[in-house]
Design an enzyme around this catalytic site. Structure first.
Site, short mmCIF file in Angstrom:
data_model
loop_
_atom_site.label_atom_id
_atom_site.label_comp_id
_atom_site.label_asym_id
_atom_site.label_seq_id
_atom_site.Cartn_x
_atom_site.Cartn_y
_atom_site.Cartn_z
N CYS A 2 1.64 1.54 -10.63
CA CYS A 2 1.05 2.61 -11.45
C CYS A 2 -0.43 2.28 -11.72
CB CYS A 2 1.71 2.82 -12.81
SG CYS A 2 3.48 3.10 -12.70
N ARG A 27 -2.30 3.42 -6.24
CA ARG A 27 -1.35 2.57 -6.96
C ARG A 27 -0.02 3.28 -7.24
NH1 ARG A 27 -3.89 -1.79 -9.22
NH2 ARG A 27 -2.15 -2.05 -10.65
N TRP A 74 4.08 5.15 -10.06
CA TRP A 74 5.01 4.76 -9.01
C TRP A 74 6.28 4.36 -9.74
CZ3 TRP A 74 7.43 0.07 -7.48
CH2 TRP A 74 7.99 0.09 -6.19
N ASN A 100 1.56 0.27 -17.20
CA ASN A 100 1.81 -0.19 -15.82
C ASN A 100 2.57 -1.50 -15.94
OD1 ASN A 100 1.61 -1.03 -13.11
ND2 ASN A 100 -0.36 -2.00 -13.51
N GLY A 101 3.73 -1.60 -15.28
CA GLY A 101 4.51 -2.84 -15.34
C GLY A 101 5.94 -2.55 -15.71
N GLU A 477 2.84 -6.92 12.44
CA GLU A 477 1.90 -6.08 11.70
C GLU A 477 1.79 -4.69 12.35
OE1 GLU A 477 0.62 -5.99 8.98
OE2 GLU A 477 -1.07 -4.64 9.15
N LYS A 481 2.69 -1.26 10.32
CA LYS A 481 1.75 -0.14 10.16
C LYS A 481 2.38 1.14 10.69
CE LYS A 481 -0.47 -1.46 8.26
NZ LYS A 481 -1.03 -2.52 7.46
N GLU A 484 5.31 2.37 8.44
CA GLU A 484 4.83 2.70 7.10
C GLU A 484 4.21 4.10 7.03
OE1 GLU A 484 1.59 0.06 6.11
OE2 GLU A 484 1.82 0.38 3.96
N HIS A 500 17.50 -12.23 23.07
CA HIS A 500 18.57 -12.80 22.25
C HIS A 500 19.20 -11.76 21.33
CE1 HIS A 500 17.71 -16.78 23.73
NE2 HIS A 500 16.41 -16.56 23.51
N LYS A 598 -0.17 1.06 -3.11
CA LYS A 598 -1.06 0.03 -2.57
C LYS A 598 -0.79 -1.34 -3.19
CE LYS A 598 -4.90 -1.14 -0.33
NZ LYS A 598 -4.60 -1.33 1.10
C1 AGP Z 1 0.77 -2.82 4.27
O1 AGP Z 1 0.01 -1.85 4.89
C2 AGP Z 1 0.85 -2.78 2.83
N1 AGP Z 1 -0.06 -2.11 2.10
C3 AGP Z 1 1.54 -3.96 2.15
O2 AGP Z 1 2.41 -4.58 3.03
C4 AGP Z 1 0.61 -5.03 1.49
O3 AGP Z 1 -0.03 -5.78 2.46
C5 AGP Z 1 1.46 -5.90 0.55
O4 AGP Z 1 2.04 -5.10 -0.44
C6 AGP Z 1 0.68 -7.02 -0.06
O5 AGP Z 1 -0.39 -6.57 -0.84
P1 AGP Z 1 -1.56 -7.55 -1.28
O6 AGP Z 1 -2.26 -7.98 -0.05
O7 AGP Z 1 -2.42 -6.72 -2.18
O8 AGP Z 1 -0.93 -8.70 -1.97
#
Ligand code: AGP
Length: 603
Positions: A2, A27, A74, A100-101, A477, A481, A484, A500, A598
């Site tokens: 959030c 966020r 969120w 937030n939290g 990665e 991407k 996601e 395997h 994010k």
């Molecule tokens: C990937 O595209 C993400 N946004 C996610 O995996 C991100 O890298 C992860 O949540 C870690 O975030 P940070 O680097 O801010 O710790």
């Protein structure tokens, strides 16, 4: 998770609050809300959906006032809905709060508040806060004391902003979730993150856990929970507000992919001198006592950590990477000769922070590799290395991955010199290659055929990514991407591991992206042939010099030839573009993919 914000001024606050919420939407974007004091009470408006939905309901500007708080959510407790959107109020609507939290003891608090006659209108943990404050105001406490006394009852992690009708101030605190004060000329601000108010001020005060701040139009005052004064310096941030805007790009993600030549130059600038590295806080000898390196991170940052592990191991260091949430639960052995590197763009990821704290508590030395100056990771660790990639707004991490890997190369060079005392000839070659990496990324961006490849090879039954060594990290990665932002099935594998088990998934409907770095090309070639035998199309992502791969594959995404340790960074840029164009074709919410945010500040 959030985003929270506040604007405390003499003139109307709504327009600035909406800008701040838009800047914080990375966020969370399940619901959004704003409350302003307008002289006749507190006006709360909140809706399920994105900030644009909130904007529509506020377009007549009747709901303005000089002091306001805002929230973009969120969901953790209760699904996205108008009722669960913040701000939340007490029974009489006099006290209003955003959070937030997670309040871990909210169920007990809620039960006892209900037993005392309080009525709740949402499923959230947050709603207990205004009720707790309201009770204290009714008992005659002034708002500041009531706020401090109420938060003293909370357990969990939180950043909270609260206001009381008729009181020209916002009260805020943090414990485990980020919160910064923006010191402006016309008004003062509060937010979860600096880009929220960067358009209005670049003067920032980073709050620490346990700080309580009272912000008025003229001033801010920080205390601890008992009311004893605390002093925190105001710093000027160097980020340009334009860096945090989309400009002519359709999406932040595309803008940030294209920014990589610039962000990488920033990462490297002033840190390479001839054949050595000159890292500001890490002079030669910094790491002579280190015998073991552990890297912790989540998602993309974990993949960058894996890339770093591979480099460090190859250079003769004892290095391992851990998914931060697993590390915190089952910590690996550490001692005072262990360096634990927390790789985290935001510096606020709860799992990574927890891993770093656990390592520190057990005697390890900790280093935050982060993009955000003043972030919790930066303040939690013994040392900080800023990746200097500039603000990243798109939920999908792109430019920060490249800058994290470049930073790990730099810190790795310092480590290898300090620990083994033996910079190899290769070190000089690699540093020269690192210096030219921004130009090579530019070449990839100028010449990429990713848009047409992603159109031609769309996986009906899945999309696979394979690589060996550091290209394995990039395969993971690339798949992250892709899944996601397209919501399509995608997996990354170590190329040799395919036979395997995963090979059972490979069919004519599953394109496989094979990443070649120039190391052991014949092995990757035989993996490619195994795949083609199962009729799957193979798209090679490699330098043209990789003829084993390029001649065998069905399609080819070229990257410039460079030092094999760095080729995979270039391949990753191609895979970022593949994911972007595939998602764009499917008209996905690229910058705000469903169910994600994010910065993940909950465990
Ligand atoms: C990937 O595209 C993400 N946004 C996610 O995996 C991100 O890298 C992860 O949540 C870690 O975030 P940070 O680097 O801010 O710790």
């Amino acid at each position: 998770m959030c985003g929270i914000t506040a604007r405390i001024g003499e003139d109307d606050s709504l327009a600035d609050l909406l800008v701040s919420l838009e800047n914080l939407e990375y966020r969370g974007y399940d619901s959004a809300g704003i409350a302003v004091q307008n002289g006749a009470g507190i006006d709360v408006n909140k809706v399920e959906g994105e900030v644009s939905e909130l904007q529509k309901t506020l377009s007549d500007h009747e709901h303005d006032g000089p002091i306001g708080i805002g929230h973009t959510r969120w969901s953790t407790h209760g699904p996205p809905s108008d009722e669960n959107a913040h701000p939340h109020t007490g029974c009489q609507g006099r006290v209003v709060a955003v959070h937030n939290g997670i309040i871990e003891n909210y169920a007990t608090l809620r039960e006892s508040l209900q037993a005392r006659g309080h009525e709740f209108t949402s499923d959230t943990d947050t709603e207990v806060i205004p009720h707790l404050v309201e009770e204290r105001l009714a008992a005659g406490m002034d708002p500041e004391i009531a706020f401090r006394d109420a938060i003293d009852e909370l357990e969990g992690s939180y950043a909270i902003a609260m206001m009381v009708d008729g009181d020209p101030a916002v009260y805020a605190t943090r414990d485990g979730s980020p919160l910064v004060v923006g010191v402006g000329r016309e008004a003062n601000y509060l937010a979860s993150d600096v880009p929220a108010f960067l358009e209005f001020t670049d003067r920032v005060v980073y709050l620490e856990d346990g700080d309580v701040v009272v912000v008025t139009p003229e001033d801010h005052r920080i205390t601890d929970i008992d009311g004893s004064p605390v002093s925190r310096p105001a710093e000027t941030v160097e980020w340009d507000p334009e860096d945090a805007e989309k400009g002519s790009y359709d999406h932040y993600m595309l803008k940030e992919i294209n920014e990589q030549p610039v962000s990488l130059r920033q990462t490297i600038r002033g840190r390479i001198e001839g054949e050595d590295v000159t890292l500001e806080d890490f002079p030669p000898g910094t790491f002579t006592d280190i015998s073991r390196v552990q890297l912790v991170g989540c998602g993309t940052s974990y993949h960058a950590g894996m890339y770093g592990e591979w480099l460090l191991s190859k250079w003769g260091l004892d290095a391992n990477t851990y998914i931060a949430s697993e590390y915190a639960a089952y910590p690996a052995p550490v001692d005072e000769e262990t360096l634990v590197i927390g790789v985290t763009q935001s510096g606020e990821t709860a799992d990574t922070l927890e891993a770093l704290r656990s390592a520190r508590k057990r005697g390890a030395r900790t280093l935050a590799l982060t993009n955000v100056i003043g972030s919790t990771a930066a303040r939690t660790c013994d040392d900080v290395l800023l990746i200097r990639a500039g603000p990243e707004i798109g939920v999908a991490a792109t430019k920060t991955f490249s800058s994290q890997v470049a930073s790990l190369v730099l810190v790795g060079e310092r480590l290898v010199r300090d620990v083994t005392g033996d910079p190899t000839e290769e070190c000089a070659e690699r540093l020269a290659a690192l210096e030219s990496l921004p130009d090579l990324v530019e070449e990839v961006l100028d010449t990429s055929q990713a848009a047409s490849i992603s159109q031609r090879w769309s996986g009906e039954a899945g999309n696979f990514f394979i690589g060996r060594g550091n290209a394995h990290a990039v395969a993971l990665e690339g798949a992250l991407k892709f899944k996601e932002i397209t919501y399509e099935h995608a997996e990354g594998f170590a190329a040799g591991e395919l036979k395997h088990g995963p090979l059972a998934l490979v069919t004519a409907e599953t394109p496989v992206f094979a990443i070649g770095t120039g190391r052991h090309p014949e092995r990757l070639e035989s993996n490619v042939r195994e795949i083609q035998t199962r009729l799957a199309p193979v798209i090679a992502v490699a330098p043209r010099t990789e003829t084993n791969l390029t001649d065998t594959a069905d399609a080819f995404l070229a990257v410039p030839a460079t030092h094999p340790d760095l080729v995979a960074v270039l391949a990753n840029v191609q895979l970022q573009l593949i994911a972007y164009h595939a998602a764009d074709e499917m008209e996905r919410a690229i910058d705000k993919p469903r169910n994600l945010a994010k910065s993940v500040t909950v465990e």
